[in-house]
Scaffold this active site. Structure first.
Site, short mmCIF file in Angstrom:
data_model
loop_
_atom_site.label_atom_id
_atom_site.label_comp_id
_atom_site.label_asym_id
_atom_site.label_seq_id
_atom_site.Cartn_x
_atom_site.Cartn_y
_atom_site.Cartn_z
N SER A 102 0.79 -1.22 0.00
CA SER A 102 0.00 0.00 0.00
C SER A 102 0.82 1.27 0.00
O SER A 102 1.61 1.51 -0.90
CB SER A 102 -0.97 -0.03 1.19
OG SER A 102 -1.91 1.00 1.09
N ASP A 132 -0.61 0.88 -4.12
CA ASP A 132 -1.08 -0.36 -4.75
C ASP A 132 -2.50 -0.22 -5.28
O ASP A 132 -3.14 -1.20 -5.61
CB ASP A 132 -0.96 -1.56 -3.80
CG ASP A 132 -1.87 -1.45 -2.59
OD1 ASP A 132 -2.44 -0.36 -2.38
OD2 ASP A 132 -2.00 -2.43 -1.84
N GLU A 182 -13.66 4.57 4.03
CA GLU A 182 -12.94 5.30 5.06
C GLU A 182 -12.51 6.64 4.46
O GLU A 182 -12.40 6.78 3.24
CB GLU A 182 -11.71 4.51 5.50
CG GLU A 182 -12.06 3.20 6.21
CD GLU A 182 -10.83 2.42 6.63
OE1 GLU A 182 -10.62 2.29 7.85
OE2 GLU A 182 -10.09 1.94 5.75
N ALA A 183 -12.25 7.61 5.33
CA ALA A 183 -11.86 8.93 4.85
C ALA A 183 -10.60 8.85 4.00
O ALA A 183 -10.39 9.66 3.09
CB ALA A 183 -11.65 9.87 6.03
N ASN A 184 -9.75 7.84 4.26
CA ASN A 184 -8.49 7.71 3.51
C ASN A 184 -8.69 7.26 2.06
O ASN A 184 -7.73 7.17 1.30
CB ASN A 184 -7.52 6.76 4.22
CG ASN A 184 -8.03 5.32 4.30
OD1 ASN A 184 -8.89 4.90 3.54
ND2 ASN A 184 -7.49 4.57 5.25
N PRO A 225 -7.06 2.57 21.33
CA PRO A 225 -5.67 2.09 21.35
C PRO A 225 -5.20 1.75 19.95
O PRO A 225 -5.96 1.21 19.14
CB PRO A 225 -5.75 0.84 22.23
CG PRO A 225 -7.16 0.36 22.09
CD PRO A 225 -8.00 1.59 21.92
N SER A 226 -3.96 2.06 19.64
CA SER A 226 -3.37 1.69 18.35
C SER A 226 -3.28 0.17 18.25
O SER A 226 -3.12 -0.52 19.25
CB SER A 226 -1.98 2.31 18.22
OG SER A 226 -1.28 1.74 17.14
N GLY A 227 -3.36 -0.31 17.04
CA GLY A 227 -3.21 -1.74 16.83
C GLY A 227 -1.77 -2.19 16.74
O GLY A 227 -1.48 -3.38 16.82
N ARG A 272 -4.69 6.70 20.24
CA ARG A 272 -5.00 7.69 19.21
C ARG A 272 -6.19 8.55 19.64
O ARG A 272 -7.18 8.03 20.17
CB ARG A 272 -5.30 6.99 17.87
CG ARG A 272 -4.13 6.14 17.39
CD ARG A 272 -4.36 5.61 15.98
NE ARG A 272 -3.28 4.71 15.58
CZ ARG A 272 -2.11 5.11 15.09
NH1 ARG A 272 -1.88 6.40 14.94
NH2 ARG A 272 -1.18 4.24 14.76
#
Length: 558
Positions: free
Chosen positions: A67, A286, A387-389, A519-521, A527
């Site tokens: 990605s 990608d 998602e916003a991304n 929590p971050s993964g 976050r």
């Protein structure tokens, strides 16, 4: 698993020893690390893909990609029979395989898992794996390691599909398992024929003269730009100019790509004031993410961003319109009211959620991660998620598509050329143009372009659907991120006690305030997301909530 199979596995595994101390975890993006340490992982994921194929009696995909990461990073994803992500049930096994310290441990894990899952080795089914890679220099050697892994399972067949976008491989796996043709040329043909169908059905009253004929695309110096160069030669009705194809010497994802554009909100390399007002788009490395933008007229590097939330809104407006036309005809016996759902995460801008609800749409939130969004969207007749991304797609249930095909046939025989028949045909075309396996920037781009022409909208009309609320994201370092437990799609903190109440107090001080923490993964950070009616309030709310997290859990914010 007989003696010959065990011997074959052990002998092959000795050729791919893992680096000392390697510790990987399979997530939404599969495994991801520097290419120099991934040989053993690729080999072992070849084994996993072959086992998955035997278990499901289906074609499985293995994609070497990563990605929006830098060029030296790489990764591997497994595509399940439906073309989607690897079953979560198999993720722990993939972790165990990747992290096994030696060939003997690896073999023992495989033997135990084969027995536990009752995976057949009777020769009745031949495991088939489709393999693809992107344009990273490391791809070829990593592909060879993956092939060796597949072939270490006696009788398994590895099909090298060549250089592909990640969504292309997912599409191919889904198509093969539905009994359809699944080459790259088949992919291009399906996208282009569906696009042509939608273009042919544009209403006569659509104000096409308001739309800039040319679209300028940032290819992120990756595989998507290369494939778009192929597509544009076969297009009619749309002129595409591709920058950052990778052939100009640019570096993958460096100052370019959807992730860069969406997060930094500045123009990618190669774009500037000479592109002011022109409709532009950016793919990620990608080509599974897509965002649009226009260069601000008063700046050489600032942009007006049209992100995944607005792509979702455009798709929702169009599909709702077609459903309204179809459902306006309640004569006869063959009628069906489709259930349309929109799926977002808490990171979606609150203005987009309000807009979608104002349209009368059913909007639901899931935890962050494509696997959650995709699974929820699949519960509707038509489910849209983004998602916003810029990662997202549209899912059509098999039941609804069967009804739609029958309805189109019925309407074609009694009212050829009617608005009802056209609405049914448009929805069928969308179901073929969009990649229902995963988010696909190429198919998404063609759908956006067709809908803009249908609506008679410029990028500026589209961007004015609603005004985004100012938002901020921060990270807070913590000693133990697992101490934060959330609920309600990660919007409410259940633990530690008192933190949510303190966050609520800060939110109440802001107009249109909203904030959550999760929590971050992957990192020992929490976050923080905050939005409010002004930039100043959004900044203040984010900082206040970050201070609360630090007070309850932290070791300093970043």
């Amino acid at each position: 698993m007989d003696v010959m199979q065990r011997s074959n596995l052990l002998e092959s595994a000795c050729l791919f020893p893992p680096p000392l101390g390697l510790k990987l975890s399979y997530g939404t993006a599969g495994f991801r690390a520097d290419a120099s340490i991934l040989q053993s992982t690729m080999f072992r994921m070849g084994i996993l893909a072959a086992l998955r194929s035997l278990k499901t009696h289906s074609v499985i995909g293995l994609m070497i990609t990563a990605s929006h990461n830098k060029v030296s990073d790489n990764g591997v994803k497994i595509a399940d029979p439906c073309g989607g992500m690897l079953s979560q049930h198999w993720e722990p096994f993939s972790d165990q395989l990747a992290n096994a310290p030696d060939p003997q441990t690896l073999l023992l894990l495989i033997v135990e898992f084969v027995k536990k899952e009752n995976i057949p080795f009777d020769g009745a089914f031949t495991a088939e794996i489709l393999l693809g890679r992107d344009t990273r220099p490391s791809g070829e050697s990593l592909l060879e390691a993956a092939k060796q892994g597949v072939r270490s399972i006696v009788g398994a067949v590895a099909h090298d599909m060549g250089i592909l976008t990640t969504p292309q491989l997912h599409w191919m796996v889904r198509a093969r398992n539905k009994g359809l043709k699944a080459t790259e040329s088949d992919y291009f043909e399906q996208l282009l024929s569906s696009f042509r169908c939608l273009m042919d059905l544009i209403p006569n009253e659509s104000k096409m003269d308001e739309i800039e004929d040319k679209l300028i695309v940032d290819g992120a110096n990756g595989v998507g730009g290369e494939k778009l160069e192929v597509i544009k030669k076969m297009l009619s009705g749309l002129v595409i100019e591709v920058h950052n194809t990778g052939k100009e010497g640019g570096i993958l994802n460096e100052g370019v790509g959807a992730d860069f554009v969406q997060k930094e909100k500045v123009v990618p390399h190669g774009f500037g004031s000479n592109h002011a007002g022109i409709r532009c788009a950016s793919l990620d490395g990608d080509a599974d993410r897509l965002v649009y933008f226009s260069v601000a007229s008063n700046s050489s590097n600032k942009i007006d961003l049209v992100d995944g939330d607005k792509i979702l809104s455009l798709f929702a407006v169009f599909i709702k319109e077609q459903l309204s036309i179809l459902e306006g005809d309640m004569k006869g016996n063959n009628n069906y009211k489709a259930r349309l759902g929109v799926v977002q995460t808490a990171y979606a801008n609150g203005a987009s959620t309000d807009y979608l609800k104002h349209l009368g749409l059913e909007v639901v939130l899931t935890p962050t991660g494509v696997k959650y969004l995709h699974a929820r969207a699949a519960q509707y007749d038509i489910g849209i998620y983004f998602e916003a991304n810029g990662h997202g797609t549209i899912l059509f249930s098999e039941h609804y598509l069967s009804w739609l095909e029958a309805k189109h046939t019925e309407l074609s025989s009694i009212s050829q050329g009617s608005e009802l028949q056209k609405a049914a045909l448009r929805l069928l075309a969308v179901s073929k143009l969009i990649n229902q396996a995963v988010g696909d920037a190429l198919s998404g781009l063609l759908l956006v372009e067709a809908i803009l022409r249908h609506m008679g909208w410029s990028i500026h009309n589209w961007n004015e659907l609603y005004q985004d609320l100012p938002s901020r994201q921060l990270k807070v370092k913590v000693a133990d991120r697992t101490a934060v437990v959330t609920a309600n799609a990660e919007t409410v903190v259940m633990s530690p006690p008192g933190l949510q109440e303190a966050i609520n107090s800060e939110i109440a001080k802001c107009i249109k305030g909203r904030s959550f923490v999760r929590p971050s993964g992957t990192e020992d950070v929490v976050r923080v997301y905050a939005e409010a009616s002004t930039e100043e309030e959004a900044d203040s709310l984010a900082n206040s909530v970050a201070e609360l997290v630090d007070r309850f859990l932290g070791v300093g914010s970043t």
